[in-house]
Design a protein around this motif. Sequence first.
Motif, short mmCIF file in Angstrom:
data_model
loop_
_atom_site.label_atom_id
_atom_site.label_comp_id
_atom_site.label_asym_id
_atom_site.label_seq_id
_atom_site.Cartn_x
_atom_site.Cartn_y
_atom_site.Cartn_z
N MET A 1 0.85 -1.18 0.00
CA MET A 1 0.00 0.00 0.00
C MET A 1 0.89 1.24 0.00
O MET A 1 2.06 1.15 0.41
CB MET A 1 -0.94 0.01 1.22
N PRO A 2 0.38 2.37 -0.48
CA PRO A 2 1.18 3.60 -0.48
C PRO A 2 1.64 3.97 0.93
O PRO A 2 0.85 3.92 1.88
CB PRO A 2 0.21 4.65 -1.03
N GLY A 3 2.92 4.28 1.08
CA GLY A 3 3.44 4.69 2.38
C GLY A 3 3.88 3.55 3.27
O GLY A 3 4.22 3.77 4.43
N LEU A 4 3.91 2.30 2.76
CA LEU A 4 4.32 1.13 3.55
C LEU A 4 5.60 0.55 2.95
O LEU A 4 5.64 0.24 1.75
CB LEU A 4 3.22 0.07 3.56
N PHE A 5 6.63 0.36 3.79
CA PHE A 5 7.90 -0.17 3.33
C PHE A 5 8.37 -1.24 4.31
O PHE A 5 8.63 -0.95 5.48
CB PHE A 5 8.95 0.95 3.24
N TRP A 6 8.46 -2.49 3.84
CA TRP A 6 8.91 -3.60 4.69
C TRP A 6 10.42 -3.58 4.83
O TRP A 6 11.14 -3.26 3.89
CB TRP A 6 8.45 -4.93 4.11
N GLY A 7 10.91 -3.97 6.03
CA GLY A 7 12.34 -3.98 6.28
C GLY A 7 12.86 -5.35 6.67
O GLY A 7 12.35 -6.38 6.20
N ALA A 8 13.86 -5.38 7.56
CA ALA A 8 14.50 -6.62 7.96
C ALA A 8 13.57 -7.47 8.82
O ALA A 8 12.62 -6.97 9.43
CB ALA A 8 15.79 -6.31 8.73
N GLN B 1 9.50 -11.72 13.55
CA GLN B 1 9.62 -10.31 13.89
C GLN B 1 10.06 -9.58 12.63
O GLN B 1 11.07 -9.92 12.02
CB GLN B 1 10.64 -10.08 15.00
N ILE B 2 9.29 -8.58 12.23
CA ILE B 2 9.58 -7.87 10.98
C ILE B 2 9.42 -6.38 11.17
O ILE B 2 8.48 -5.90 11.83
CB ILE B 2 8.66 -8.39 9.84
N MET B 3 10.38 -5.63 10.62
CA MET B 3 10.36 -4.17 10.70
C MET B 3 9.61 -3.59 9.50
O MET B 3 9.64 -4.15 8.40
CB MET B 3 11.77 -3.60 10.68
N MET B 4 8.97 -2.47 9.72
CA MET B 4 8.37 -1.74 8.60
C MET B 4 8.43 -0.25 8.90
O MET B 4 8.43 0.17 10.06
CB MET B 4 6.92 -2.18 8.35
N THR B 5 8.53 0.53 7.84
CA THR B 5 8.48 1.99 7.94
C THR B 5 7.20 2.45 7.26
O THR B 5 6.86 1.99 6.17
CB THR B 5 9.69 2.64 7.24
N ILE B 6 6.46 3.34 7.93
CA ILE B 6 5.19 3.81 7.38
C ILE B 6 5.15 5.33 7.34
O ILE B 6 5.79 6.00 8.15
CB ILE B 6 3.98 3.30 8.19
N VAL B 7 4.40 5.85 6.38
CA VAL B 7 4.07 7.27 6.35
C VAL B 7 2.78 7.42 7.15
O VAL B 7 1.74 6.83 6.80
CB VAL B 7 3.87 7.77 4.90
N ASP B 8 2.85 8.16 8.25
CA ASP B 8 1.75 8.19 9.21
C ASP B 8 0.39 8.57 8.60
O ASP B 8 -0.64 8.01 8.97
CB ASP B 8 2.08 9.17 10.34
N ASP B 9 0.40 9.53 7.66
CA ASP B 9 -0.86 9.99 7.08
C ASP B 9 -1.47 8.99 6.11
O ASP B 9 -2.63 9.10 5.74
CB ASP B 9 -0.65 11.32 6.35
N LEU B 10 -0.67 7.99 5.69
CA LEU B 10 -1.15 7.05 4.67
C LEU B 10 -1.46 5.66 5.21
O LEU B 10 -2.28 4.94 4.63
CB LEU B 10 -0.11 6.93 3.54
N VAL B 11 -0.82 5.28 6.30
CA VAL B 11 -0.96 3.91 6.79
C VAL B 11 -1.40 3.90 8.25
O VAL B 11 -0.79 4.54 9.10
CB VAL B 11 0.37 3.14 6.66
N SER B 12 -2.48 3.15 8.53
CA SER B 12 -2.91 2.88 9.89
C SER B 12 -2.45 1.47 10.25
O SER B 12 -2.84 0.50 9.58
CB SER B 12 -4.44 2.98 10.01
N VAL B 13 -1.63 1.34 11.28
CA VAL B 13 -1.11 0.02 11.66
C VAL B 13 -2.23 -0.91 12.09
O VAL B 13 -2.24 -2.10 11.75
CB VAL B 13 -0.05 0.15 12.78
N ASP B 14 -3.19 -0.38 12.84
CA ASP B 14 -4.31 -1.22 13.29
C ASP B 14 -5.08 -1.78 12.11
O ASP B 14 -5.44 -2.97 12.09
CB ASP B 14 -5.24 -0.40 14.20
N GLU B 15 -5.35 -0.93 11.12
CA GLU B 15 -6.09 -1.40 9.94
C GLU B 15 -5.25 -2.39 9.13
O GLU B 15 -5.78 -3.35 8.57
CB GLU B 15 -6.48 -0.21 9.07
N LEU B 16 -3.94 -2.16 9.08
CA LEU B 16 -3.05 -3.08 8.38
C LEU B 16 -3.14 -4.47 8.99
O LEU B 16 -3.26 -5.48 8.27
CB LEU B 16 -1.61 -2.56 8.45
N ILE B 17 -3.10 -4.53 10.32
CA ILE B 17 -3.15 -5.82 11.01
C ILE B 17 -4.52 -6.47 10.84
O ILE B 17 -4.62 -7.67 10.48
CB ILE B 17 -2.82 -5.64 12.50
N GLU B 18 -5.58 -5.71 11.10
CA GLU B 18 -6.92 -6.27 11.10
C GLU B 18 -7.42 -6.63 9.70
O GLU B 18 -8.09 -7.65 9.52
CB GLU B 18 -7.89 -5.28 11.75
#
Length: 234
Positions: free
Chosen positions: A173-180, A194-211
Amino acid sequence: MAITFHHLATPQGVQELDNFLLTRSYISGYQASKDDLAVYLALKDAPSSKFVNASRWYSHISALLRPSFPGESVGVFCGNSASSETREVITAHAAESVAPNTPAPAAEEDDDLDLFGEETEEEKAAAAEREASVKPSAKKKESGKSSVLLDVKPWDDETDMKKLEEAVRSVEMPGLFWGASKLVPVGYGIKKLQIMMTIVDDLVSVDELIEDHLTEGPAAEFIQSCDIAAFNKI
């Protein structure tokens, strides 16, 4: 104080002029003067439309090229845009244009020779375009970013962890970048991802991503639960 422009015959010089005219209608003061004419003559060609302010000013001065420029000049030097000999010609040309050997028009003819009457539709449109281009940049606020560590747990010890990770990384999704990532034992032969990710706050909701994307949908075949292990603003 005299105004200096460098290399007006180059795109960089025109950009300098465009930046200068961002908050001004004329080179000096509030009326067209011989400073405007000197810069006008120093330009190699009319500025392209991408230089909104310089193009607007150039069109306006072109329309005003008459025997009189009533504004007071402070003096303008156009740098390396022309040789010293050429600059002398420009200065002489400007002086001749500003002080012609013709009598001043009678008072009753002022309306016909008014250089600063109502703006034309073209000038109004150019001013509106310039204003629109400035306002958004002034109000624009850079969106923040966050670094998030997720704990992704499988259903059991038989879950294919490679496919689990592929399912996680397949979420885009826009604003989501998976890491190590790495596998961490949790007991009874079960490991969590365990996985790292970088998100753009205005574009990605972590709760919605998980659910909506990790514990639901195709990835739910491999994922039993997903939790936020760490959340840090960047």
